[in-house]
Design a protein around this motif. Sequence first.
Motif, short mmCIF file in Angstrom:
data_model
loop_
_atom_site.label_atom_id
_atom_site.label_comp_id
_atom_site.label_asym_id
_atom_site.label_seq_id
_atom_site.Cartn_x
_atom_site.Cartn_y
_atom_site.Cartn_z
N THR B 279 -9.29 -5.71 34.32
CA THR B 279 -8.69 -4.88 35.36
C THR B 279 -7.76 -3.82 34.76
OG1 THR B 279 -7.13 -6.68 35.69
CG2 THR B 279 -8.89 -6.48 37.31
N GLY B 280 -7.45 -3.96 33.49
CA GLY B 280 -6.80 -2.91 32.72
C GLY B 280 -5.48 -2.36 33.25
N GLY B 281 -4.72 -3.17 33.98
CA GLY B 281 -3.46 -2.69 34.53
C GLY B 281 -3.53 -2.44 36.03
N GLY B 300 3.94 -6.90 32.99
CA GLY B 300 2.57 -7.34 32.75
C GLY B 300 2.09 -6.90 31.39
N ALA B 301 1.06 -7.56 30.92
CA ALA B 301 0.44 -7.17 29.66
C ALA B 301 -1.00 -6.79 29.93
CB ALA B 301 0.49 -8.33 28.67
N VAL B 302 -1.41 -5.66 29.35
CA VAL B 302 -2.82 -5.28 29.40
C VAL B 302 -3.34 -5.53 28.00
CG1 VAL B 302 -4.48 -3.48 29.93
CG2 VAL B 302 -2.26 -3.51 31.10
N THR B 303 -4.08 -6.62 27.83
CA THR B 303 -4.51 -7.02 26.49
C THR B 303 -6.01 -6.82 26.39
OG1 THR B 303 -4.67 -9.29 27.28
CG2 THR B 303 -2.63 -8.67 26.18
N TYR B 304 -6.37 -5.62 25.93
CA TYR B 304 -7.78 -5.26 25.86
C TYR B 304 -8.39 -5.84 24.58
CZ TYR B 304 -10.47 -2.35 29.04
OH TYR B 304 -11.30 -1.90 30.03
N ALA B 305 -7.75 -5.57 23.45
CA ALA B 305 -8.27 -6.06 22.16
C ALA B 305 -7.91 -7.54 22.00
CB ALA B 305 -7.69 -5.23 21.02
N ASP B 307 -7.03 -9.30 19.31
CA ASP B 307 -5.82 -9.60 18.52
C ASP B 307 -4.54 -9.27 19.30
OD1 ASP B 307 -6.77 -6.88 18.09
OD2 ASP B 307 -5.07 -6.65 16.75
N VAL B 308 -4.67 -8.39 20.31
CA VAL B 308 -3.52 -8.09 21.16
C VAL B 308 -3.25 -9.27 22.10
CG1 VAL B 308 -2.76 -6.63 23.07
CG2 VAL B 308 -3.66 -5.58 21.00
N LEU B 312 0.52 -10.48 21.81
CA LEU B 312 1.41 -10.34 22.96
C LEU B 312 1.54 -11.59 23.82
CD1 LEU B 312 1.40 -7.16 22.46
CD2 LEU B 312 1.97 -7.12 24.91
N ARG B 341 6.43 -15.66 28.36
CA ARG B 341 7.03 -14.49 27.71
C ARG B 341 7.68 -13.53 28.69
NH1 ARG B 341 3.77 -13.72 22.14
NH2 ARG B 341 3.56 -15.95 21.79
N PHE B 342 7.20 -13.50 29.93
CA PHE B 342 7.83 -12.65 30.94
C PHE B 342 8.89 -13.43 31.73
CE2 PHE B 342 3.79 -10.38 30.32
CZ PHE B 342 4.25 -9.08 30.18
#
Lengths: 419, 419
Positions: B279-281, B300-305, B307-308, B312, B341-342
């Motif tokens: 959903t990319g954000g 929020g975190a947008v973790t596409y990759a 390793d991200v 994160l 983390r949040f």
Amino acid sequence: VSADARSRRSAAVIVVGTELTTGLRIDTNGPEVARALEHAGFSVDVTAALPDEVLVLARFLGDVLPSHKLVVVTGGLGPTHDDITREAAAHALGRPLVHDPAIAETLGAAIARHAEAEAAPRVLRQADVIEGAAVLAPTIGTAPGQVLEHADGTLVLLPGPPAEMRPMLSAFLEHAGASAATRILRTVGLPESDVQLRVDRVLDGAAGIGFTVLASPGLTDVVLRDVGAGEMVLSDIAEKVAVALGSACYSADGSTLAEAVIALAAASGLSIATAESCTGGGVAAALTDVPGASAVFRGGAVTYADDVKTALLGVEPDVLASHGAVSAETATSMATGARERFAADIAIAVTGIAGPSGGSPSKPVGTVWFAVAAPGGVTTLLRTLSGDRNGVRTRATVMALELIRQAIASRARHESGAD
Amino acid sequence: VSADARSRRSAAVIVVGTELTTGLRIDTNGPEVARALEHAGFSVDVTAALPDEVLVLARFLGDVLPSHKLVVVTGGLGPTHDDITREAAAHALGRPLVHDPAIAETLGAAIARHAEAEAAPRVLRQADVIEGAAVLAPTIGTAPGQVLEHADGTLVLLPGPPAEMRPMLSAFLEHAGASAATRILRTVGLPESDVQLRVDRVLDGAAGIGFTVLASPGLTDVVLRDVGAGEMVLSDIAEKVAVALGSACYSADGSTLAEAVIALAAASGLSIATAESCTGGGVAAALTDVPGASAVFRGGAVTYADDVKTALLGVEPDVLASHGAVSAETATSMATGARERFAADIAIAVTGIAGPSGGSPSKPVGTVWFAVAAPGGVTTLLRTLSGDRNGVRTRATVMALELIRQAIASRARHESGAD
């Protein structure tokens, strides 16, 4: 701008649905059909939404059929009692509805597959066609389209769902031998009046080219149209207009700003990360809306709460305490933190006050700090954006995308330089 | 559904602008005016976009004026040569344009302030009113509106910019003594046919209440309308329909799903975080679109990759390697990582394949895993969503918001329980 209209073939677009005339739904079919018709050389001089009422639609068709070479109707061809387009069109043309056994057979097979026996009589209504109609077979769905030649021109009936409508409209226009002649140039950051002036200077009263300037928050598009000059002249003018618009022109092929950024990043081999506060994920959502974004977009952080800016991006509590969350220092720290933690080449940070609350005399609603962290260092920018919450968020998202674009372009210039 | 329409006062809405008839811009003014008129008891039986051409608009007005009690036109009242609504309406009514010295004086003051002397003659065109018009003074902007009583009804001309149009439309409708009577109930997760059935059962043929069911991806709205039953009966029916729709009904006051989630979280004192991949954000953007979101949304975190996701959110590389990024295990790890983390009470994770590429036989495009981490533990859900990239992203965003809503509701039930 529209003096050309009368010389072209006039068309009317009608979308059917009470949810549209009551304003409960925004129509996107009408504009899509209108664009396709304009592209094919028709001049659309009315786009109308009508309710699911036989007599209202029949009366309207009666008004527009004699004065338009082409009338396209979408919607109201399905199986329910609300689907009244067939009856209304038959009424307006003064022709009977006849049962088409070939369509009925196809529908029968579809009914058998879905085994909803009680729905059968309703579904079979879709086999009723107006006498003399050429039938457009559905590629998906069950509702066939109809093309009717009449004394004053052509009436085309298409189903409402866009996925069913689109292939039929293309098939009809292809068959009608319609030709295309528009160019669209998109700009970012220039005022509408400035864009208008630059286009005016290039055209300098040239005959046979029409143009329209369209502004939305932060973005201005120029649409050039061949209205007699010929496609070679159109291409030549489009190139000259692109030069006149300079680096503000990010697209000459219809691509959006986010698409341009993704394409540019992919071509340059640079990866992107985002760190957002007031845009709340809107920049990441715009970038990931583009197919293939995963090749260059690493990820993003939406850091709304101050302690989250610290935990996720490493913004020092001291920086937040002494400069505030909306400051050059915090934006810089967000951008460098994002660049490092997402292992990206370019990171953009956005922090501002979208409103309606949170503003102050020194930092009113609309105050937004941007920072871009790139291999060459960090640059910051302050803008006071206008509009309500939605307007500020939209303008800040456009600005953020544009700053990424500039950073990639400047990096590319640097790489190709003599270092 | 619309059998009531003929018994009410008929209205037509016209928006003026070649950018609309060419499909270069989506019209939102027409639907907004239509909603206001329906709300005020009018039945809108056509909403039409017309180009900036005097004769085309005049002819269309000539067609619709005799058959509609009320015709509202927006746009084309400004100072440029494209602004042809005054001339077209004068032509259609067969009345002259007369210069209004009072308006000219106001405009003169505005011109003096902006000191654009060369623009003065054009700006002063806005002081031309149709003979017999009642003038609607602008609260912002310079273009006045006009109300014209004629033999068959009333014609109202309003400026195009929504911020100028809105207050004039309200003023006109208030002055016309129009009354309101609709209720909107919004549901999530129920098929449209199921919603239709439940409403049918409650209404059971009751006279004087009309209804419309409107479906968009994942969401279905019911609009109930008083068409003779009276407002008390409407309220009573609306309550019964809400009961019949059960927990799927998230709003009875017009609020959106994101607004309902934010309101519910605020009332429960629970904070929210997001962890998004496909959903990319979009989920974060939907939540932060709501004014006051900052009280409950942590970030929020947008973790596409991949390793991200590890860097994160702390998703173990082992989990990614053995189960893949689109799996229950990764979704769970993303949600628990985000919750921690949040420092949020409830975290939602979304990871899936939006397409067009990236699908496989075992995980086709549309495969989406959701996980919700809440004080009581983690729940996961697998959905195969239909549609193209945009459709999958939209449906996944709706589903994510609904899962947060369910988690808050379940937490609230738990809190009020006997523990």
